[in-house]
Write an enzyme that holds these catalytic residues in place. Sequence first.
Site, PDB file in Angstrom:
ATOM      1  CG  ASP A  85     -37.142  54.541 -21.354  1.00  0.00           C
ATOM      2  OD1 ASP A  85     -37.458  54.774 -22.470  1.00  0.00           O
ATOM      3  OD2 ASP A  85     -36.575  55.468 -20.524  1.00  0.00           O
ATOM      4  CB  SER A  90     -41.482  51.365 -21.151  1.00  0.00           C
ATOM      5  OG  SER A  90     -40.665  50.877 -19.787  1.00  0.00           O
ATOM      6  N   GLY A 153     -39.341  46.140 -29.062  1.00  0.00           N
ATOM      7  CA  GLY A 153     -40.230  47.160 -29.305  1.00  0.00           C
ATOM      8  C   GLY A 153     -39.514  48.373 -29.023  1.00  0.00           C
ATOM      9  N   GLY A 154     -38.661  48.751 -28.026  1.00  0.00           N
ATOM     10  CA  GLY A 154     -37.823  49.806 -27.761  1.00  0.00           C
ATOM     11  C   GLY A 154     -36.552  49.898 -28.694  1.00  0.00           C
ATOM     12  CE1 TYR A 445     -27.412  52.962 -25.724  1.00  0.00           C
ATOM     13  CE2 TYR A 445     -25.779  54.327 -26.164  1.00  0.00           C
ATOM     14  CZ  TYR A 445     -26.078  53.255 -25.945  1.00  0.00           C
ATOM     15  OH  TYR A 445     -25.338  51.989 -26.361  1.00  0.00           O
TER      16      TYR A 445
HETATM   17  P1  FDA Z   1     -38.776  49.649 -23.121  1.00  0.00           P
HETATM   18  O1  FDA Z   1     -39.813  48.589 -22.968  1.00  0.00           O
HETATM   19  O2  FDA Z   1     -38.672  50.260 -21.650  1.00  0.00           O
HETATM   20  O3  FDA Z   1     -39.081  50.916 -23.918  1.00  0.00           O
HETATM   21  C1  FDA Z   1     -38.417  51.835 -24.450  1.00  0.00           C
HETATM   22  C2  FDA Z   1     -39.339  53.095 -24.860  1.00  0.00           C
HETATM   23  O4  FDA Z   1     -39.759  52.488 -26.178  1.00  0.00           O
HETATM   24  C3  FDA Z   1     -40.217  53.652 -23.939  1.00  0.00           C
HETATM   25  O5  FDA Z   1     -40.693  54.952 -24.270  1.00  0.00           O
HETATM   26  C4  FDA Z   1     -41.340  52.575 -24.372  1.00  0.00           C
HETATM   27  O6  FDA Z   1     -42.770  53.387 -24.371  1.00  0.00           O
HETATM   28  C5  FDA Z   1     -41.185  52.319 -26.043  1.00  0.00           C
HETATM   29  N1  FDA Z   1     -41.758  51.327 -26.666  1.00  0.00           N
HETATM   30  C6  FDA Z   1     -41.473  50.210 -26.213  1.00  0.00           C
HETATM   31  N2  FDA Z   1     -42.065  49.273 -26.783  1.00  0.00           N
HETATM   32  C7  FDA Z   1     -42.868  49.729 -27.758  1.00  0.00           C
HETATM   33  C8  FDA Z   1     -43.862  49.613 -28.558  1.00  0.00           C
HETATM   34  N3  FDA Z   1     -44.141  48.215 -28.831  1.00  0.00           N
HETATM   35  N4  FDA Z   1     -44.756  50.337 -29.216  1.00  0.00           N
HETATM   36  C9  FDA Z   1     -44.588  51.688 -29.032  1.00  0.00           C
HETATM   37  N5  FDA Z   1     -43.353  52.221 -28.163  1.00  0.00           N
HETATM   38  C10 FDA Z   1     -42.688  51.278 -27.496  1.00  0.00           C
HETATM   39  N6  FDA Z   1     -29.160  50.061 -27.602  1.00  0.00           N
HETATM   40  C11 FDA Z   1     -28.581  49.539 -28.774  1.00  0.00           C
HETATM   41  O7  FDA Z   1     -29.026  50.492 -29.568  1.00  0.00           O
HETATM   42  N7  FDA Z   1     -27.736  48.950 -28.644  1.00  0.00           N
HETATM   43  C12 FDA Z   1     -27.315  47.903 -27.591  1.00  0.00           C
HETATM   44  O8  FDA Z   1     -26.613  47.150 -27.506  1.00  0.00           O
HETATM   45  C13 FDA Z   1     -27.865  48.335 -26.250  1.00  0.00           C
HETATM   46  N8  FDA Z   1     -27.544  47.810 -25.075  1.00  0.00           N
HETATM   47  C14 FDA Z   1     -28.315  48.020 -23.832  1.00  0.00           C
HETATM   48  C15 FDA Z   1     -28.290  47.356 -22.862  1.00  0.00           C
HETATM   49  C16 FDA Z   1     -28.915  47.450 -21.779  1.00  0.00           C
HETATM   50  C17 FDA Z   1     -28.466  46.521 -20.362  1.00  0.00           C
HETATM   51  C18 FDA Z   1     -29.667  48.448 -21.620  1.00  0.00           C
HETATM   52  C19 FDA Z   1     -30.499  48.975 -20.372  1.00  0.00           C
HETATM   53  C20 FDA Z   1     -30.048  49.373 -22.729  1.00  0.00           C
HETATM   54  C21 FDA Z   1     -29.365  48.936 -23.901  1.00  0.00           C
HETATM   55  N9  FDA Z   1     -29.672  49.542 -24.924  1.00  0.00           N
HETATM   56  C22 FDA Z   1     -28.821  49.272 -26.272  1.00  0.00           C
HETATM   57  C23 FDA Z   1     -30.700  50.707 -25.170  1.00  0.00           C
HETATM   58  C24 FDA Z   1     -32.204  50.085 -25.592  1.00  0.00           C
HETATM   59  O9  FDA Z   1     -32.129  50.231 -27.027  1.00  0.00           O
HETATM   60  C25 FDA Z   1     -33.180  51.260 -25.214  1.00  0.00           C
HETATM   61  O10 FDA Z   1     -33.290  51.259 -23.791  1.00  0.00           O
HETATM   62  C26 FDA Z   1     -34.556  50.460 -25.594  1.00  0.00           C
HETATM   63  O11 FDA Z   1     -35.479  51.551 -25.657  1.00  0.00           O
HETATM   64  C27 FDA Z   1     -34.832  49.449 -24.974  1.00  0.00           C
HETATM   65  O12 FDA Z   1     -36.081  48.713 -25.536  1.00  0.00           O
HETATM   66  P2  FDA Z   1     -37.291  48.039 -24.405  1.00  0.00           P
HETATM   67  O13 FDA Z   1     -38.089  47.528 -25.279  1.00  0.00           O
HETATM   68  O14 FDA Z   1     -36.205  47.091 -23.632  1.00  0.00           O
HETATM   69  O15 FDA Z   1     -37.568  49.098 -23.436  1.00  0.00           O
END
Ligand code: FDA
Length: 503
Positions: A85, A90, A153-154, A445
């Site tokens: 995020d 998160s 998840g995100g 984003y």
């Molecule tokens: P994280 O765990 O931080 O969660 C993000 C959000 O979702 C938070 O609000 C969290 O509480 C919620 N959440 C997570 N898991 C959950 C669950 N199981 N149930 C309910 N809520 C949940 N995007 C894209 O579309 N295409 C891309 O190619 C990329 N590339 C990319 C590269 C890099 C280096 C970064 C830092 C980010 C991207 N992104 C992206 C953006 C990415 O899609 C976005 O940051 C996501 O939310 C990340 O998911 P995570 O589970 O890693 O994040």
Amino acid sequence: STHESFLQCFSSHLQYSNSSLELVFTKNSSAYSSILNFTIRNLRFVNSSKPQFIITPFHESHVQAAVICSKKYDMQVRIRSGGHDYEGLSYVSDVVPFNIIDLVNLRSISIDIENKSAWVDSGATLGELYYNIAEKSKVYGFPAGSCPTVGVGGLFSGGGFGTIFRKYGLAADNVLDAKIVDVNGRLLNRTSMGEDLFWAIRGGGGSSFGVILSWQIRLVPVPPVVTTFNVQKTLEQGATKHFQKWQTVANKLHEDLFLHVVSGVANADSNGRKTIRLSFTCLFLGPVEKLLALMQDSFPELAVERNNCTEMSWIESVLYYAGFSTRDPLEVLLHRRPLTDIFMKAKSDYVQEPISNTGLEGLWQRLMEKEQSQLILSPYGGKMSQISDSETPFPHRFGNLYQIQYTITWDDDKETQEHLRWIRGLYAYMAPYVSKSPREAYLNYRDLDLGENNKNNNTSYAQASTWGLKYFKNNFKRLVYVKTLIDPSNFFKNEQSIPVLPS
Ligand code: FDA
């Protein structure tokens, strides 16, 4: 104390536990900091407020217990999958005490090639998903993002796009079923959660609605051979002229062709004069001859030649887009790197009319002020234009030429305010050239500059609309309706969660 009561509540609700596995980490646990920092991707949030408990479930009943007991003792929860995020939502909260439900151990993936589907847990990374698909078949893939450490998840719950989204849509468009733990600790699937909630979690952001444990997805066919190229142009080499053409053709190209542009600051000469270098990077779902013919037809000015192109398998293209060598073993996709060492801030925009030369000149000037600035410009069109704005909460469909992601990174916390000011200035400058009323933004984003919920009392629909309409356009209303229906006490909340309508 709340601390002890929570722990007692938690253990009394466990239906399945293995005493050798540590499930709950407190500030006194030796592993607390390493677990907390493991998936922090942005140094801006390393010194923020810390959770009272980090719960790392191994089983769905552990998630149910964490939700029931956090609610009972009025502790906010943050849900973390991959930790990417952009605003740290998160794992950071200004409202204390709070707990993190960290899904890092819920990461199983089962691929069913016969039925062209898979179940993937939220705590898995995209790299793990792609690796597991490739282990079973070379002719199936999945349209999600290009960074392998991003969490399922995100990414899925906020939309999720990547190199084949012009052909297949978003990750969220290819979800068939899901399992979620709701505010009452109930475990629901698509049938039992109902179509409203199933709609909301495919683009509306999971964290407003519950803890999504796993997703059933549709695998999509990929050809045995795909082709990539990366052609770079500096301003001196006519980058602006090529970009002007790109703006008019990229969203109309064949849906098998994804041609995005990444900007960077480079040295124009040995005197340290700066320039902008645009990388035109392509993934084509097919062999080189067909790609060259398509490029000749629609974008001959870029003069792509056979020696600019490399044929590979689809999974090798995943390595390529992730910044690895295509000769690296596929296992590199399984690596989860610990804490990254950069500070970063990002913003997004949607472009619906080509930006004029004057607009671009000002943009390049501003980018050249910061060596670590970058734009990623992703063309829309294709399948994205065929899916209606209301099919999922993700509304940015027909009519968009491309999406812009602006990022700035820096190495020293002392520079934080200056870099935030700079990127906000760039965003203000771009206002005349991008979508308006609302100025659209991509939820994944995440950008808290767009607006935030009140910390201690409920946020009105009108206040939340300032950012809600930008992320969701007309779908915001339905998201508020679903939120009010399934979580009326607004337990699952954060700085940009969907608000509840007053009863
Ligand atoms: P994280 O765990 O931080 O969660 C993000 C959000 O979702 C938070 O609000 C969290 O509480 C919620 N959440 C997570 N898991 C959950 C669950 N199981 N149930 C309910 N809520 C949940 N995007 C894209 O579309 N295409 C891309 O190619 C990329 N590339 C990319 C590269 C890099 C280096 C970064 C830092 C980010 C991207 N992104 C992206 C953006 C990415 O899609 C976005 O940051 C996501 O939310 C990340 O998911 P995570 O589970 O890693 O994040």
